[in-house]
Enzyme design. Structure first.
Site, short mmCIF file in Angstrom:
data_model
loop_
_atom_site.label_atom_id
_atom_site.label_comp_id
_atom_site.label_asym_id
_atom_site.label_seq_id
_atom_site.Cartn_x
_atom_site.Cartn_y
_atom_site.Cartn_z
N HIS A 1 -7.32 0.64 -6.55
CA HIS A 1 -7.54 -0.23 -5.37
C HIS A 1 -8.21 -1.53 -5.87
O HIS A 1 -9.38 -1.79 -5.56
CB HIS A 1 -8.41 0.51 -4.36
CG HIS A 1 -8.37 -0.06 -2.97
ND1 HIS A 1 -7.56 -1.12 -2.61
CD2 HIS A 1 -9.06 0.29 -1.84
CE1 HIS A 1 -7.75 -1.39 -1.32
NE2 HIS A 1 -8.65 -0.56 -0.84
N ARG B 1 0.88 -1.18 0.00
CA ARG B 1 0.00 0.00 0.00
C ARG B 1 0.91 1.22 0.00
O ARG B 1 1.70 1.41 0.91
CB ARG B 1 -0.90 0.00 1.23
CG ARG B 1 -1.61 1.33 1.43
CD ARG B 1 -2.73 1.26 2.43
NE ARG B 1 -3.86 0.56 1.87
CZ ARG B 1 -5.08 0.57 2.40
NH1 ARG B 1 -5.31 1.25 3.50
NH2 ARG B 1 -6.07 -0.09 1.83
N GLN C 1 -10.09 -4.13 -3.54
CA GLN C 1 -11.38 -3.67 -3.03
C GLN C 1 -12.48 -3.86 -4.08
O GLN C 1 -13.58 -4.31 -3.76
CB GLN C 1 -11.28 -2.19 -2.63
CG GLN C 1 -12.57 -1.66 -2.04
CD GLN C 1 -12.90 -2.29 -0.69
OE1 GLN C 1 -12.08 -2.25 0.21
NE2 GLN C 1 -14.08 -2.87 -0.56
N ASP D 1 -17.32 6.92 -1.48
CA ASP D 1 -16.06 6.81 -0.73
C ASP D 1 -15.84 8.14 -0.01
O ASP D 1 -16.54 9.13 -0.30
CB ASP D 1 -14.92 6.52 -1.73
CG ASP D 1 -13.60 6.14 -1.08
OD1 ASP D 1 -13.54 6.00 0.16
OD2 ASP D 1 -12.61 5.98 -1.82
N CYS E 1 -16.30 1.29 0.55
CA CYS E 1 -15.11 0.47 0.86
C CYS E 1 -14.68 0.60 2.31
O CYS E 1 -13.98 -0.27 2.82
CB CYS E 1 -13.96 0.85 -0.07
SG CYS E 1 -13.40 2.55 0.09
N ARG F 1 -13.19 -8.89 1.42
CA ARG F 1 -11.80 -8.57 1.10
C ARG F 1 -10.92 -9.79 1.37
O ARG F 1 -10.05 -10.14 0.56
CB ARG F 1 -11.31 -7.39 1.96
CG ARG F 1 -11.80 -6.02 1.54
CD ARG F 1 -11.21 -5.59 0.21
NE ARG F 1 -9.76 -5.52 0.23
CZ ARG F 1 -9.03 -4.52 0.73
NH1 ARG F 1 -9.63 -3.48 1.26
NH2 ARG F 1 -7.70 -4.54 0.67
#
Ligand code: CP
Ligand code: NVA
Length: 309
Positions: free
Chosen positions: A129, A102, A132, A221, A261, A289
């Protein structure tokens, strides 16, 4: 050797396999069946940004597959003291079997992958991402069946999640309705590069209410992603009308799902009534996930497994 640096790194056929495989792996977990295909394998995780879900889902998932995990952050490793990403990749990939990163710019992840001897997975960058969106798609399929031909509405920032939704829509045959405040639009070049995307895979709407009309899934988000905190105040003002509330959900199809998410800020990008309401599947989405990432790690390390569903 394959890496998973962005959603478009896998084909539609890969995703069909991976979603089936995720269902099998999830079933094993739910029935307490031991499944240890990754015994003696080690996952290195590198976090240059904060995380709750990514950290726990990769660590718990690798343990459930019989492997072990090493966790590094920029502050507790030499990355924080300016050791290069190339040297870090050379060293870590001699001692471990797979790496999740990340970080900030996608190019940092790509440079790591270039110097790595082992598969590298994107655990979120400023641009993408993919893990996700895999979890979101798997969650949609679990609740509603195939996503092909469906409408997914994105309300809010043209960020890493939005870019990844565009790649998914192009590949998997659904449409994204995008509504972002002006100045925060998606950059189609990031999602598609020089390629022409599939016609009709996304549509842009000024008004988020119109974007929600006919949606099978409404998703949003945070207004300010990690790394953009200096823009917080300007974003608060710009995004005020991009809050998913009950009126927006009412504009979507009656059986539309809501996803986020996470982490979420109730009262900013979504109201408590929506995220805690009957159409929200955010907890399934978070749990998934782990299941999709177990399928991805198994695939990158062992290839396709043939086992009856
Ligand atoms: N959704 C997600 O990636 O969460 P974390 O930032 O907690 O890992
Ligand atoms: N867009 C958000 C997602 C967090 C999981 C961020 O990058 O901070």
């Amino acid at each position: 050797m394959k890496h998973y640096l962005q959603f478009s790194d896998f084909s539609a056929d890969d995703y069909a396999y991976l979603f089936e495989r995720t269902a099998i792996i999830k079933r094993k977990f739910k029935s307490y069946e031991k499944y240890h295909p990754l015994v003696d394998r080690t996952l290195a995780m590198i976090f240059e940004k904060a995380s709750t879900r990514t950290r726990v889902s990769f660590e718990a998932g690798m343990g459930q597959l019989g492997g072990t995990v090493v966790n590094l952050t920029s502050t507790d490793s030499q990355l924080g003291r300016s050791e290069s990403i190339e040297d870090t990749a050379r060293v870590i990939s001699r001692m471990t079997d797979i790496v999740m990163i990340r970080t900030f710019g996608q190019e940092r992840l790509e440079r790591f992958a270039e110097y790595s001897r082992v598969p590298v997975i994107n655990g979120l960058t400023n641009e993408f991402h993919p893990c996700q969106i895999m979890a979101d798609l798997f969650t949609f399929i679990e609740h509603r069946g195939s996503i092909a031909g469906k409408v997914v509405t994105w309300v809010g920032d043209g960020n890493n999640m939005a870019n990844t939704w565009l790649q998914a829509a192009d590949l998997l045959g659904f449409t994204v309705h995008l509504s972002t405040p002006s100045g925060y639009e998606v950059d189609e070049k990031l999602a598609f590069g020089a390629r022409q995307p599939r016609a009709g895979c996304y549509k842009i709407f000024k008004d988020p209410m119109q974007a929600c009309a006919g949606a099978d899934l409404v998703t949003t988000d945070v207004w300010t992603s990690m790394g953009y905190e200096a823009e917080n105040e300007a974003r608060r003002k710009a995004f005020a009308d991009w809050c998913v509330d009950e009126k927006m959900m009412a504009a979507a199809k009656p059986d539309a799902l809501f996803m986020h998410c996470l982490p979420a800020h109730r009262g900013e990008e979504v109201t408590a009534e929506v995220i805690d309401g009957a159409q929200s599947v955010v907890w399934d989405e978070a749990e998934n996930r782990m299941h999709v990432q177990k399928a991805v790690m198994e695939y990158l390390l062992l290839g396709r497994i043939s086992e009856a569903a």
